[in-house]
Scaffold this motif. Sequence first.
Motif, short mmCIF file in Angstrom:
data_model
loop_
_atom_site.label_atom_id
_atom_site.label_comp_id
_atom_site.label_asym_id
_atom_site.label_seq_id
_atom_site.Cartn_x
_atom_site.Cartn_y
_atom_site.Cartn_z
N ALA A 1 0.92 -1.22 -0.06
CA ALA A 1 0.07 0.19 0.00
C ALA A 1 0.57 1.20 -0.16
O ALA A 1 1.82 1.46 0.53
CB ALA A 1 -0.90 0.05 1.20
N VAL A 2 0.38 2.31 -0.52
CA VAL A 2 1.16 3.53 -1.01
C VAL A 2 0.38 4.56 -0.77
O VAL A 2 -0.97 4.75 -1.02
CB VAL A 2 1.69 3.38 -2.45
N ARG A 3 0.69 5.94 -0.36
CA ARG A 3 -0.05 7.00 -0.33
C ARG A 3 0.81 8.30 -0.99
O ARG A 3 2.08 8.26 -0.80
CB ARG A 3 -0.67 7.46 0.88
N SER A 4 0.17 8.91 -1.52
CA SER A 4 0.96 10.51 -2.10
C SER A 4 0.31 11.28 -1.17
O SER A 4 -0.90 11.57 -0.72
CB SER A 4 0.38 10.61 -3.55
N TYR A 5 1.29 12.39 -0.76
CA TYR A 5 0.71 13.49 0.24
C TYR A 5 1.76 14.60 -0.05
O TYR A 5 2.69 14.47 -0.53
CB TYR A 5 0.77 13.10 1.63
N TYR A 6 1.17 15.92 0.54
CA TYR A 6 1.96 16.95 0.37
C TYR A 6 1.92 17.74 1.92
O TYR A 6 0.97 17.19 2.72
CB TYR A 6 1.78 17.94 -0.79
N PHE A 7 2.65 18.87 2.01
CA PHE A 7 2.73 19.63 3.36
C PHE A 7 1.71 20.93 2.71
O PHE A 7 2.30 21.37 1.92
CB PHE A 7 3.78 19.66 4.03
N ASN A 8 0.82 21.31 3.28
CA ASN A 8 -0.11 22.36 3.22
C ASN A 8 0.54 23.53 3.74
O ASN A 8 1.72 23.36 4.56
CB ASN A 8 -1.53 22.32 3.53
N LYS A 9 0.27 25.01 3.44
CA LYS A 9 0.83 25.91 4.18
C LYS A 9 0.95 26.16 5.77
O LYS A 9 1.80 26.79 6.08
CB LYS A 9 0.20 27.23 3.49
N GLU A 10 0.08 25.37 6.26
CA GLU A 10 0.23 25.29 7.77
C GLU A 10 1.15 24.02 8.28
O GLU A 10 1.36 24.00 9.25
CB GLU A 10 -1.29 25.09 8.35
N GLY B 1 -2.85 4.09 -3.31
CA GLY B 1 -2.59 3.04 -4.24
C GLY B 1 -2.16 1.65 -3.63
O GLY B 1 -1.73 1.33 -2.30
N PHE B 2 -2.70 0.45 -4.24
CA PHE B 2 -2.85 -0.86 -3.73
C PHE B 2 -2.51 -1.76 -4.87
O PHE B 2 -2.00 -1.21 -5.88
CB PHE B 2 -4.21 -1.20 -3.19
N GLU B 3 -2.20 -2.98 -4.69
CA GLU B 3 -2.10 -3.91 -5.63
C GLU B 3 -2.44 -3.70 -6.92
O GLU B 3 -3.63 -3.60 -7.30
CB GLU B 3 -2.32 -5.60 -5.25
N GLY B 4 -1.59 -3.63 -7.92
CA GLY B 4 -1.91 -3.41 -9.57
C GLY B 4 -2.00 -1.88 -9.72
O GLY B 4 -2.14 -1.57 -11.11
N ASP B 5 -1.93 -1.06 -8.98
CA ASP B 5 -2.04 0.36 -9.10
C ASP B 5 -0.50 0.87 -9.69
O ASP B 5 0.54 0.34 -9.31
CB ASP B 5 -2.42 1.20 -8.10
N ILE B 6 -0.52 2.38 -10.05
CA ILE B 6 0.79 2.72 -10.41
C ILE B 6 1.02 3.62 -9.43
O ILE B 6 0.03 4.50 -8.97
CB ILE B 6 0.42 3.36 -11.81
N ALA B 7 2.33 3.97 -9.06
CA ALA B 7 2.83 5.12 -8.35
C ALA B 7 3.50 5.87 -9.02
O ALA B 7 4.96 5.43 -9.26
CB ALA B 7 3.31 4.33 -7.01
N VAL B 8 3.14 7.28 -9.19
CA VAL B 8 4.11 8.14 -9.95
C VAL B 8 3.59 9.45 -9.74
O VAL B 8 2.19 9.48 -9.56
CB VAL B 8 4.25 7.55 -11.69
#
Length: 188
Positions: free
Chosen positions: A54-63, A72-79
Amino acid sequence: MHSIKETFTSRYALSEENFEILRSHMSLIEKQKGELILKEGQVDHSVYFIEKGAVRSYYFNKEGKDVSVWFGFEGDIAVSLGNFIHAHPSLENIELLENTTLLKISNSTLLELYTTHIDLANFGRRLAEQALLEMEQQIFLTQTSDAKTRYHSLIDKFPGILQRVKLGHIASYLGITQVTLSRIRAEK
């Protein structure tokens, strides 16, 4: 759980022969929970397909708060799309939520395969179409639905997500607090 081969052949109509061509250009890598495969500001010339994990994409907001963008999980793309398409520094971090097995291919190799194999080019088109459709659905849900509806939509899409992803990450993805998420989960 389907293998990545089964996912690619069923979800994206990729023939077994073309899957083997694609797979022959990929390297199998194993990473540990908590590792980043892409950091904000980095340019990575690779595409990752999730074999297991399992994968996640994240960013830090201005706070300075961590905001989950996608899972993303099995079979998904991570890019990172901006990273892949224009080689721009990534706006996001991609973190492994579990010990994860990935298939890695360089952007240049993947693009070369697209130019030499029409079926692989169509596979790439279907991947892009699926990503755009999911992005459109998420934007629509975020702008037109209440938190409870967004939560139930996420559970419908990823039935096992509560066992694999921290509630704080789910709450940030839904744009709500953990307290609100707990309240929604307690409702029957």
